[in-house]
Motif scaffolding. Structure first.
Motif, short mmCIF file in Angstrom:
data_model
loop_
_atom_site.label_atom_id
_atom_site.label_comp_id
_atom_site.label_asym_id
_atom_site.label_seq_id
_atom_site.Cartn_x
_atom_site.Cartn_y
_atom_site.Cartn_z
N LEU A 1 52.03 31.42 39.22
CA LEU A 1 52.91 31.84 38.23
C LEU A 1 53.95 30.72 38.09
O LEU A 1 54.50 30.46 37.06
N ASP A 2 54.49 30.30 39.33
CA ASP A 2 55.56 29.40 39.54
C ASP A 2 55.13 28.01 39.01
O ASP A 2 55.63 27.11 38.49
N ARG A 3 53.92 27.69 39.43
CA ARG A 3 53.36 26.18 39.35
C ARG A 3 52.92 26.16 37.75
O ARG A 3 53.41 25.00 37.16
N ASP A 4 52.12 27.07 37.20
CA ASP A 4 51.72 27.00 35.78
C ASP A 4 52.50 27.61 34.87
O ASP A 4 52.43 27.47 33.44
N GLY A 5 53.38 28.58 35.34
CA GLY A 5 54.21 29.44 34.39
C GLY A 5 53.48 30.60 33.74
O GLY A 5 53.94 31.46 33.17
N GLU A 6 52.15 30.65 34.47
CA GLU A 6 51.48 31.92 34.00
C GLU A 6 50.21 32.06 34.74
O GLU A 6 50.03 30.99 35.56
N VAL A 7 49.68 33.31 34.84
CA VAL A 7 48.49 33.48 35.72
C VAL A 7 47.82 34.51 35.00
O VAL A 7 47.98 35.50 34.47
N PHE A 8 46.53 34.41 34.90
CA PHE A 8 45.52 35.25 34.48
C PHE A 8 44.42 35.74 35.33
O PHE A 8 43.82 35.12 36.09
N LEU A 9 44.67 37.27 35.39
CA LEU A 9 43.55 37.97 36.32
C LEU A 9 42.52 38.58 35.32
O LEU A 9 43.01 39.42 34.37
N ARG A 10 41.31 38.48 35.88
CA ARG A 10 40.27 39.07 35.03
C ARG A 10 39.64 40.18 36.05
O ARG A 10 39.30 39.99 37.11
N PHE A 11 39.39 41.21 35.51
CA PHE A 11 39.07 42.41 36.34
C PHE A 11 37.21 42.57 35.85
O PHE A 11 36.88 42.76 34.64
N PHE A 12 36.68 42.88 36.91
CA PHE A 12 35.53 43.13 37.15
C PHE A 12 34.96 44.60 37.66
O PHE A 12 35.33 44.67 38.93
N VAL A 13 34.60 45.59 37.20
CA VAL A 13 34.28 46.93 37.82
C VAL A 13 32.88 47.07 37.87
O VAL A 13 32.11 46.91 36.97
N ASP A 14 32.33 47.42 39.12
CA ASP A 14 30.92 47.70 39.23
C ASP A 14 30.49 49.08 38.94
O ASP A 14 31.28 49.75 38.69
N SER A 15 29.22 49.44 39.39
CA SER A 15 28.83 50.86 38.85
C SER A 15 29.45 51.89 39.82
O SER A 15 29.39 52.94 39.40
N ARG A 16 29.71 51.52 41.13
CA ARG A 16 30.35 52.21 41.84
C ARG A 16 32.27 52.60 41.70
O ARG A 16 32.66 53.45 42.23
N GLY A 17 32.42 51.87 40.59
CA GLY A 17 33.98 51.88 40.35
C GLY A 17 34.83 51.22 41.23
O GLY A 17 35.95 51.31 41.12
N VAL A 18 34.30 50.14 42.00
CA VAL A 18 35.01 49.30 42.90
C VAL A 18 35.39 48.04 41.86
O VAL A 18 34.69 47.57 41.33
N THR A 19 36.60 47.80 42.01
CA THR A 19 37.37 46.68 41.00
C THR A 19 37.56 45.33 41.77
O THR A 19 38.04 45.39 42.82
N ARG A 20 36.99 44.36 41.23
CA ARG A 20 37.13 42.68 41.73
C ARG A 20 37.82 42.14 40.81
O ARG A 20 37.79 42.10 39.54
N ILE A 21 38.92 41.49 41.15
CA ILE A 21 39.45 40.45 40.38
C ILE A 21 39.14 39.01 40.75
O ILE A 21 38.89 38.52 41.84
N ARG A 22 39.24 37.91 39.69
CA ARG A 22 39.41 36.74 39.65
C ARG A 22 40.17 36.22 38.52
O ARG A 22 40.51 36.36 37.84
N TYR A 23 40.51 34.76 39.00
CA TYR A 23 41.48 34.19 38.46
C TYR A 23 40.82 33.04 37.21
O TYR A 23 39.53 32.79 37.36
N ILE A 24 41.63 33.02 36.04
CA ILE A 24 41.16 32.42 35.02
C ILE A 24 42.01 31.16 34.91
O ILE A 24 43.28 31.46 34.95
N GLU A 25 41.73 29.98 34.80
CA GLU A 25 42.47 28.64 34.97
C GLU A 25 42.89 28.64 33.42
O GLU A 25 42.40 29.16 32.58
#
Length: 467
Positions: A143-167
């Motif tokens: 957030l400080d370096r780029d002025g923004e940060v993008f988080l993408r959410f992935f939810v599996d069949s058990r309802g567990v959420t994982r997040i990954r960054y988008i450049e």
């Protein structure tokens, strides 16, 4: 009428002279309207959105210029020691050892505590699966370096959420949408509300806004993309780095030359012969040239014959004047960060930590603002995690109406732990402060501590029975 006797060439020369004078006067009074938009050492200023000139709300900087600015600040965050120190200190104070999240029943709601425990289990699982503390630090750095940060959410069949960054460079307006004024910068917004995001173009593919969290900084709410933290002071950081480098190089060269002997009347051949006679040993450098060395022991007294003078250049090194300039540049950067100078420069010689990090100090107020914004974004993440568990059937519908999630950030000001504990104790005895909130103040997990206490009691009871 008498005819002119002046030669044609003389008349042309006089006319040319008058024109030259007129052009010189005009040039002297000419003012370039673009001169005001040229920054010293930085080239032309970057254009921003101006009403009525073809750029709509939410535009901000043009995409190529924003990308260039982001790359400059990324390079500073990678190579500039002062910028790295600034980033790391903001992470240390805003994130610290990590925020604590606690699910509890909302005030005035009659619901079983078991429901809050189930929500807490989902949150704890998310924190563990995604190594959330490390991601909190990385999100702050991005957030400080780029002025923004993008988080993408992935939810599996058990309802567990994982997040990954988008450049950031992956979010861009595709060619097919080049004429769509609502898809600028790769962010598709409502035609009537620029703050309502409908989706993001990730590598030319539209992704629903519900799958992405976009945190942006240093811009207004109706601007689509953020600006890096060091954008206004990147020239100061570069100058500080060059100044420190030049100071070190000059000092290194000056200190490497022990002394200079001045032969007032000797010839070149005579000087070379004198050096050869004075040398105590010869050595070859890496280029193969022979260097003559003379050893001077401690307390050596040099007697100079007539015409020979000794000069010690290292005594002329005055680094203090350059250090003052360097401190002025770094003070400007520290002002941008709203940090005490010592916190940015690591020079604590002219600052007192206890006086600058008091509860009412500017730095504390700034860090608390950053923490509040971080908590707001993080709680949004937690509720997306809970919604994913609801859709998978792990939690009942309407859980958000009965349960709330509290987040506690580490304290950033100088703490009097004894005084704080006494205040918490009085508040608890008066029925104002719950044991759960007291645990959060101490940075402890209330449920885990209760389990530890039960294990302790069982262990002590077992030991007494054995006796």
């Amino acid at each position: 009428m008498p005819e002119s006797t002046e030669a044609p060439s003389a008349g042309l020369n006089r006319l040319e002279s008058r024109l030259q004078e007129a052009f010189d006067a005009l040039w002297d009074s000419f003012v370039d309207p673009h001169e005001a938009y040229h920054g010293e050492g930085d080239g032309w200023w970057l254009p921003v959105s101006v009403a009525g000139q073809g750029r709509g709300a939410g535009e901000g900087l043009a995409a190529p210029q924003l990308a260039q600015l982001r790359e400059e600040c990324r390079l500073l965050a990678l190579t500039n020691e002062f910028a790295i120190n600034g980033h790391e200190n903001r992470i240390s104070y805003a994130v610290g050892a990590g925020h604590v999240y606690h699910a509890t029943i909302r005030k005035g709601i009659d619901a079983p505590m078991e429901l809050a425990a189930r929500v807490q289990a989902v949150i704890d699982e998310f924190l563990e699966v995604n190594r959330w503390h490390a991601r909190q630090q990385e999100s702050m750095r991005r957030l400080d370096r780029d002025g923004e940060v993008f988080l993408r959410f992935f939810v599996d069949s058990r309802g567990v959420t994982r997040i990954r960054y988008i450049e950031p460079h992956q979010i861009a307006r595709p060619t097919a949408e080049s004429h769509n004024p609502h898809a600028t910068h790769g962010v598709l917004t409502d035609p009537h509300d620029v703050e309502r995001v409908e989706g993001y173009y990730i590598d030319d593919e539209l992704t629903a806004a519900a799958e992405v969290q976009h945190r942006k900084a240093n811009v207004d709410s109706n601007v689509k993309r953020g600006l890096p933290l060091f954008a206004p002071v990147r020239s100061n950081l570069r100058r500080a780095e060059k100044l420190l480098r030049n100071m070190s190089v000059v000092a290194e060269i000056q200190s490497a030359i022990a002394l200079i002997r001045r032969h007032r009347s000797a010839s070149r051949t005579g000087v070379e012969q004198f050096v050869a006679n004075q040398a105590t040993q010869n050595a070859a450098d890496r280029s193969g040239r022979v260097r003559r060395l003379t050893e001077y022991g401690p307390g050596t007294i040099l007697d100079a014959p007539a015409g020979l003078e000794y000069e010690f250049p290292a005594t002329g090194v005055d680094a203090s004047s350059y250090v003052t300039i360097l401190q002025a540049e770094l003070r400007a950067v520290a002002a941008r960060l709203v940090m005490p100078e010592f916190m940015f420069t690591s020079d604590a010689s002219n600052a007192n930590f206890s006086s600058t990090m008091v509860a009412e100090g500017p730095a504390v107020k700034m860090f608390e603002r950053v923490q509040a914004a971080t908590i707001e974004h993080d709680l949004e993440v937690m509720w997306r995690v809970i919604d994913g568990a609801v859709r998978a059937g792990r939690l009942p519908d309407g859980v958000g109406q009965a349960v709330q999630v509290q987040a506690t950030a580490p304290s950033v000001h100088v703490r009097n732990r004894i005084e704080e504990t006494r205040i918490d104790q009085i508040a608890h005895q008066s029925g104002v402060l719950s044991p759960q909130s007291w645990s959060q103040h101490l940075g402890l997990d209330y449920d885990q501590e209760q389990k530890n206490l039960r294990l302790h009691d069982e262990k002590m009871a077992g030991g007494q029975n054995a006796k």
